[in-house]
Design a protein around this motif. Sequence first.
Motif, PDB file in Angstrom:
ATOM      1  N   ASP A  53       0.854  -1.195   0.000  1.00  0.00           N
ATOM      2  CA  ASP A  53       0.000   0.000   0.000  1.00  0.00           C
ATOM      3  C   ASP A  53       0.886   1.239   0.000  1.00  0.00           C
ATOM      4  O   ASP A  53       1.595   1.524   0.972  1.00  0.00           O
ATOM      5  CB  ASP A  53      -0.895  -0.030   1.239  1.00  0.00           C
ATOM      6  N   THR A  55      -0.166   4.358  -0.223  1.00  0.00           N
ATOM      7  CA  THR A  55      -0.789   5.556   0.342  1.00  0.00           C
ATOM      8  C   THR A  55      -0.220   5.832   1.725  1.00  0.00           C
ATOM      9  O   THR A  55       0.371   4.967   2.363  1.00  0.00           O
ATOM     10  CB  THR A  55      -2.313   5.383   0.433  1.00  0.00           C
ATOM     11  N   GLN A  56      -0.411   7.057   2.179  1.00  0.00           N
ATOM     12  CA  GLN A  56       0.164   7.489   3.447  1.00  0.00           C
ATOM     13  C   GLN A  56      -0.842   7.305   4.588  1.00  0.00           C
ATOM     14  O   GLN A  56      -2.052   7.359   4.388  1.00  0.00           O
ATOM     15  CB  GLN A  56       0.575   8.967   3.365  1.00  0.00           C
ATOM     16  N   GLU A 125      -3.421   4.262  -4.959  1.00  0.00           N
ATOM     17  CA  GLU A 125      -4.111   5.495  -4.601  1.00  0.00           C
ATOM     18  C   GLU A 125      -5.500   5.126  -4.130  1.00  0.00           C
ATOM     19  O   GLU A 125      -6.157   4.253  -4.711  1.00  0.00           O
ATOM     20  CB  GLU A 125      -4.198   6.433  -5.808  1.00  0.00           C
ATOM     21  N   THR A 126      -5.973   5.776  -3.089  1.00  0.00           N
ATOM     22  CA  THR A 126      -7.328   5.573  -2.584  1.00  0.00           C
ATOM     23  C   THR A 126      -8.161   6.792  -2.928  1.00  0.00           C
ATOM     24  O   THR A 126      -7.822   7.911  -2.544  1.00  0.00           O
ATOM     25  CB  THR A 126      -7.327   5.356  -1.063  1.00  0.00           C
TER      26      THR A 126
END
Length: 651
Positions: A53, A55-56, A125-126
């Motif tokens: 994943d 993303t942060q 990316e979400t």
Amino acid sequence: MKKLFPLIILLLVASCIEEPQFEDTTNETTLEDISFEGFNFETGGQVKLAITDYTQGTAKYKVSYMSDGEVNTIGSFFKKGSGLSTDLFLPTSVEELLLIKSDAKGAESYIIKVSGNSANLTINETSTGSVANEGCIDHLYAVNNSGDFFTIDVSNSDFTPTSLGQLQGGGSIANALDQENGIMYYNVNKNLYAYDIASGTYTVKHTNNPFNGNYPRLEYKDGYFYMSNKNVMHKVEVESNNVVASYTISGFINNDGGGDLAFDSAGELYLACFSGLYRFSAINDQNGTAEVVRISAENFPFQLTSMAIDRQDRIFVGTNDAQSNLIQISKEDGAYSIVKTFDKKINDLTAWKCEASNLSQQDSDNDGIIDELDDYPNDPEAAADVFTPSELGMGSFAFEDLWPLKGDYDFNDMVIGYRYTNVLNSNNESVRFIMNFTVRAVGAGNHSGFGIELDVDPLLVSSVTGHHTGGNNTTLDAKGLEANQDKSVIIVFNDSFNFMQPAAGAKFINTDPSEASVEPYNIEVVVEFVSPIDPSLIGDAPFNPFIFSSLERGKELHLAGKTPTSLADQSLFGTGSDATELGSGKSYQDANNLPWAIHIIHQFRYPTEKTRIDKGYNKFIDWGVSQGSQFKDWYGDNNGYRNTSKLYFNN
């Protein structure tokens, strides 16, 4: 059919009551005529789930899988770095997983293909959704045919109602929500009304519908209405009111009336009606057909009129009563619980779902998980629950207690419901393990205890509490584990008759419908660990449950293929009808691999006293003969599956 009867007879290897009396099977072929060589009733295997994943920030992953029409939630895990890597125990038939990722930006769902013993996902990316903000309290909109219009707060356990006045145009039995545009729709006979949530104003949207009148089921998704009644469903374009597709629904069992439609967070469409909870397994626009599969094991004991699925994928329904019950239903197995009773009827519900970005980002216990994603927001040591078989439902263990001799095959000598809760911290480590058991039946004269063996090293366990071990046939150590065991063996109770007795004048406990029933007995056992551990160290559900003689501790009976504990009397193997060969992995099975104990993922409607299991369940033999490949839901109330007069329903 002759060859099928033997299968049953061996399966039923261990009844219970006084001196058992068996049916005369002189003219039946014995089970020895059927071989199940190599079949050990194992249906699962380990799969490595690996998520990368990019993303942060912190995220919560809720993992589920589909099996025989059921959504089975494995549990929730947390991402803190670059993803997640964990081992899952899944049915071998599972081909894909459903993952719902929730973080501060919102929620996103993913389908992960299972290939061999691995399942991999990369998240780059979400996306974030948009939602009208009205203080963002998760709630339901409720309507009824008297014109009442109110909300139900589902953000806490109070389920507080708030009146919004009377509906314009009259009473309604169907509503749906376009949350993005802040419009709630409802029908009054042929007319479809639109209620603007922000302004509180009403307009008539359309003056006709495909049913030319009322219809009980209405749902909105992506600019379309889904309208349904019984086995018919229409897909209607909201703006034009044009029918773009019509479907004939197949797959209902016993009854297709009443109820409602709702989409979950992954876009799966569910239907709840009088005969249970269903999921759409196929919707075909080309040939106008749709198929549903039932999740519930049997009909609901109430008539529901509505359904909504909230942001947490909880299913809520209302009942067809003047004072409606609000009921929560499990997506996993259709189990249910009444959560609130209102002073008015609920004819339909729809859910307003807040997004995480519109909610507080407070982390009260400073464990790195915001309160909104934290199952234990005020406990820094705990963050998420993992349930087996589900949050609301219970599985069942059913035993024949005459092992190693054959029994009467009614599988009601001891019937125990179970639910496990594995409590994880924010690092996906187990901090405690909770086991809830319900003793439902004791159709036996023999006195038996019940225990369960976990794989976890006893040195990792700090305490076990909640067991019922009155008597002198078992010895516990200072932690509460059974003494002199190599593994962590927990004695839940050592004699069921210490806390349950037959009703006055009865021989048995909850197996003979002509006798008074006894309230099932609930036990909660809590295992605390010295420090958080990897959940895999506990073992795989349903673990290693067993019963044992209250007079001879070494006489243990386990599920097929499970190993005896260190205190078992192994001299009993190979005697009577037992054909255990521990070296080959075969245990507690007869010569044809049939067991003395069975595990059912749902609550089990076990046979009445002295009734062979195949007499109550018509597909049980076929299930066994097919080595589990056919009639996997043999215990359900599908048409032709059950002889209800031979099953116990009084508890």
